[in-house]
Structures are given as structure tokens and as C-alpha cells.
Design an enzyme around this catalytic site. Structure first.
Site, mmCIF file in Angstrom:
data_model
loop_
_atom_site.group_PDB
_atom_site.id
_atom_site.type_symbol
_atom_site.label_atom_id
_atom_site.label_comp_id
_atom_site.label_asym_id
_atom_site.label_seq_id
_atom_site.Cartn_x
_atom_site.Cartn_y
_atom_site.Cartn_z
ATOM 1 N N ASN A 9 0.884 -1.167 0.000
ATOM 2 C CA ASN A 9 0.000 0.000 0.000
ATOM 3 C C ASN A 9 0.921 1.216 0.000
ATOM 4 O O ASN A 9 1.483 1.556 1.030
ATOM 5 C CB ASN A 9 -0.897 -0.019 1.246
ATOM 6 C CG ASN A 9 -1.696 1.267 1.394
ATOM 7 O OD1 ASN A 9 -1.713 2.108 0.488
ATOM 8 N ND2 ASN A 9 -2.355 1.427 2.541
ATOM 9 N N HIS A 92 -9.505 1.276 4.802
ATOM 10 C CA HIS A 92 -8.232 1.472 5.511
ATOM 11 C C HIS A 92 -8.474 2.408 6.700
ATOM 12 O O HIS A 92 -9.277 3.341 6.608
ATOM 13 C CB HIS A 92 -7.183 2.066 4.567
ATOM 14 C CG HIS A 92 -5.812 2.021 5.164
ATOM 15 N ND1 HIS A 92 -5.386 2.952 6.085
ATOM 16 C CD2 HIS A 92 -4.801 1.135 5.025
ATOM 17 C CE1 HIS A 92 -4.162 2.626 6.473
ATOM 18 N NE2 HIS A 92 -3.776 1.544 5.843
ATOM 19 N N GLU A 164 -5.314 -4.815 10.496
ATOM 20 C CA GLU A 164 -4.314 -3.775 10.706
ATOM 21 C C GLU A 164 -4.609 -3.044 12.014
ATOM 22 O O GLU A 164 -5.434 -2.122 12.038
ATOM 23 C CB GLU A 164 -4.349 -2.760 9.553
ATOM 24 C CG GLU A 164 -4.045 -3.353 8.203
ATOM 25 C CD GLU A 164 -3.459 -2.317 7.243
ATOM 26 O OE1 GLU A 164 -2.396 -2.598 6.685
ATOM 27 O OE2 GLU A 164 -4.036 -1.224 7.093
ATOM 28 N N SER A 209 3.568 -1.982 10.319
ATOM 29 C CA SER A 209 5.018 -2.024 10.548
ATOM 30 C C SER A 209 5.655 -3.366 10.202
ATOM 31 O O SER A 209 6.602 -3.791 10.860
ATOM 32 C CB SER A 209 5.344 -1.607 11.988
ATOM 33 O OG SER A 209 4.924 -0.262 12.224
HETATM 34 P P1 13P Z 1 3.068 0.507 7.640
HETATM 35 O O1 13P Z 1 3.560 -0.789 7.042
HETATM 36 O O2 13P Z 1 3.776 1.710 7.109
HETATM 37 O O3 13P Z 1 2.978 0.443 9.121
HETATM 38 O O4 13P Z 1 1.554 0.673 7.119
HETATM 39 C C1 13P Z 1 0.677 -0.383 7.221
HETATM 40 C C2 13P Z 1 -0.540 -0.061 6.441
HETATM 41 O O5 13P Z 1 -1.296 0.823 6.820
HETATM 42 C C3 13P Z 1 -0.790 -0.801 5.214
HETATM 43 O O6 13P Z 1 -2.063 -0.559 4.725
#
Ligand code: 13P
Length: 248
Positions: A9, A92, A164, A209
Site C-alpha cells: 500500500n 483502511h 491492521e 510495521s
Molecule cells: P506501515 O507498514 O507503514 O505500518 O503501514 C501499514 C498499512 O497501513 C498498510 O495498509
């Protein structure tokens, strides 16, 4: 056997030049490995031109729930299809929290995406407050139920779910493999109460992350079927390593 799927993403990052370099690096390195990139709208044509014929598919990060008309600034499912998209991220946490997308709106976008033949990547996850108050499962259940209510549980056979935890996104604070696994198992178990077959096949990605250094132990969990990768998807070597860890 469920397959694993890693999707990048890119969020609101990139430029024609940066994307060209990134796509040129990941394409040959991921030959034979199924992966996806969800890019900003203006770069869909670039992703399509660069990735056509490869094992990497592409998609968008948002879509309108409306088919067409006077909706200034919106982008429809048919426009995404024009650019060969396979996936679209819906719900999201950044869209939920920064742009006020409700569970109901997310469900409408999910429905519109599926009706058009796109595969929605439905994001769910709790905030830090919610985790600390012990309502993680309640929140995730509410977000899932909003979609199941309007689209039916069978619709999940043609969708991807991404767990997430909001507190792990872009913070460098990954959920531990055990924390993530527990919520993934909860999600699969919840779907299984409605349809065991759909639950067994459902791809549930972890996002928050993920990087090359922690990908292998996350991907080794029985209910983690890949990842939705933010920051690390912008760094070719990181993204390649994560995709390879998932493919093992
Ligand atoms: P990060 O991998 O930068 O933490 O973001 C995760 C995310 O929101 C993917 O949709």
C-alpha cells in the site's frame, strides 16, 4: 491450502521517476511470486504498463461506492477496471479516521468493488484505546459484520481481509506474532461460525510495521496469510524480502 498474498500500500507516496525505479526493481525479483501493489490513482496506468504480464498485480487504495455521475473528485470501479486493477483497498483505517468513512460506507464500497469484479481488500483493526480497553474483538467483529450484513458471508470467498491494528501502522510498533495470530484466529473463527468453507479459504493479511526483519515470524503464524505493507513497500529490497518470506 490457502495461498499467501503480500500487497504493498504505497499510500500517498511516489512520483513517476520513483515508481519506475521501484517497479523495475521488484518485477524481475518477484518472478513467479504472486504479489500486488496498491498505488495512487494517477499512477495506475504506469503500474499497468510496467507490470502487465508479470506475477505482480496492481490495484487502488480507495474507490467510490457510486457507479458514475456528479461526484467531484471520486473514482469509480469501472475506471479502476480500465487500468487493469485486480484489487482495491476498502476501509483502511486512515480513510476511516481521517476521512470519516463509516462501517456502512465501507460496506457500500466493498459491494461496489465486488459487483464490478474487483477483489476488495477489507481493512479492519482497533485503535490503541480500543485495545487497551479490551474491545479489540468487538471492534473487529463490528467492522466485519457491517460487510457481512450487506454482502453476505459467501462474498468473503472473493475478498481479502487485512487485520491492521491502528496502533501498529507507521509507528514501528508491530503487533507480536502472537498478538496478530490471536486476532487472525478470532476473525477466521467468527467467519467459520457462518461458513466453515469460506473461513478455511479466506486470506487474512496482517498490516502494521511489517518489514523484512519481522516478516518471517509473522508469516509463520497459522492464520496469517500474507501482509499489507505500507512504508516497507516503498523500498524495493524490503518489499522483495517480505514477499519472499511469505512465499516460503
Ligand atoms: P506501515 O507498514 O507503514 O505500518 O503501514 C501499514 C498499512 O497501513 C498498510 O495498509
Amino acid at each position: 491450502m490457502r495461498k499467501k498474498l503480500v500487497a504493498g500500500n504505497w499510500k500517498m507516496h511516489g512520483s513517476l521517476a520513483e515508481n519506475a525505479a521501484l517497479l523495475a526493481a521488484i518485477k524481475p525479483a518477484l518472478t513467479g511470486i504472486e504479489a500486488a501493489v496498491c498505488v495512487p490513482f494517477p499512477y495506475l496506468g504506469q503500474a499497468q504498463a510496467a507490470l502487465a504480464g508479470s506475477s505482480i498485480t496492481w490495484g487502488a487504495q480507495n474507490v467510490s461506492e457510486q457507479a458514475k455521475g456528479a461526484f467531484t473528485g471520486e473514482v469509480s470501479t469501472s475506471m479502476l477496471l480500465d487500468f487493469g486493477c485486480k484489487y482495491v483497498i476498502v476501509g483502511h483505517s486512515e480513510r476511516r479516521s481521517l476521512y470519516g468513512e463509516s462501517d456502512a460506507l465501507v460496506a457500500s464500497k466493498y459491494l461496489a468493488a465486488q459487483a464490478a469484479g474487483l477483489t476488495p481488500i477489507l481493512c479492519v483493526g482497533e485503535s490503541l484505546d480500543e485495545r487497551e480497553s479490551g474491545v479489540t474483538e468487538t471492534v473487529v467483529a463490528r467492522q466485519l459484520d457491517a460487510v457481512i450484513r450487506v454482502a453476505g458471508v459467501a462474498s468473503l470467498a472473493k475478498a481479502v481481509v487485512a487485520y491492521e491494528p491502528v496502533w501498529a501502522i507507521g509507528t514501528g510498533k508491530t503487533a507480536t506474532p502472537e498478538q496478530a495470530q490471536a486476532v487472525h484466529a478470532y476473525i477466521r473463527g467468527k467467519v467459520a461460525t457462518l461458513d466453515a468453507g469460506v473461513a478455511a479459504q479466506l486470506i487474512i493479511q496482517y498490516g502494521g510495521s511489517v518489514k523484512a526483519a519481522n516478516a518471517a515470524e509473522l508469516m509463520a503464524q497459522p492464520d496469517i496469510d500474507g501482509g499489507l505493507i505500507g512504508g516497507a513497500s516503498l523500498v524495493a529490497d524490503e518489499f522483495i524480502a517480505i514477499c519472499r518470506a511469505a512465499a516460503k
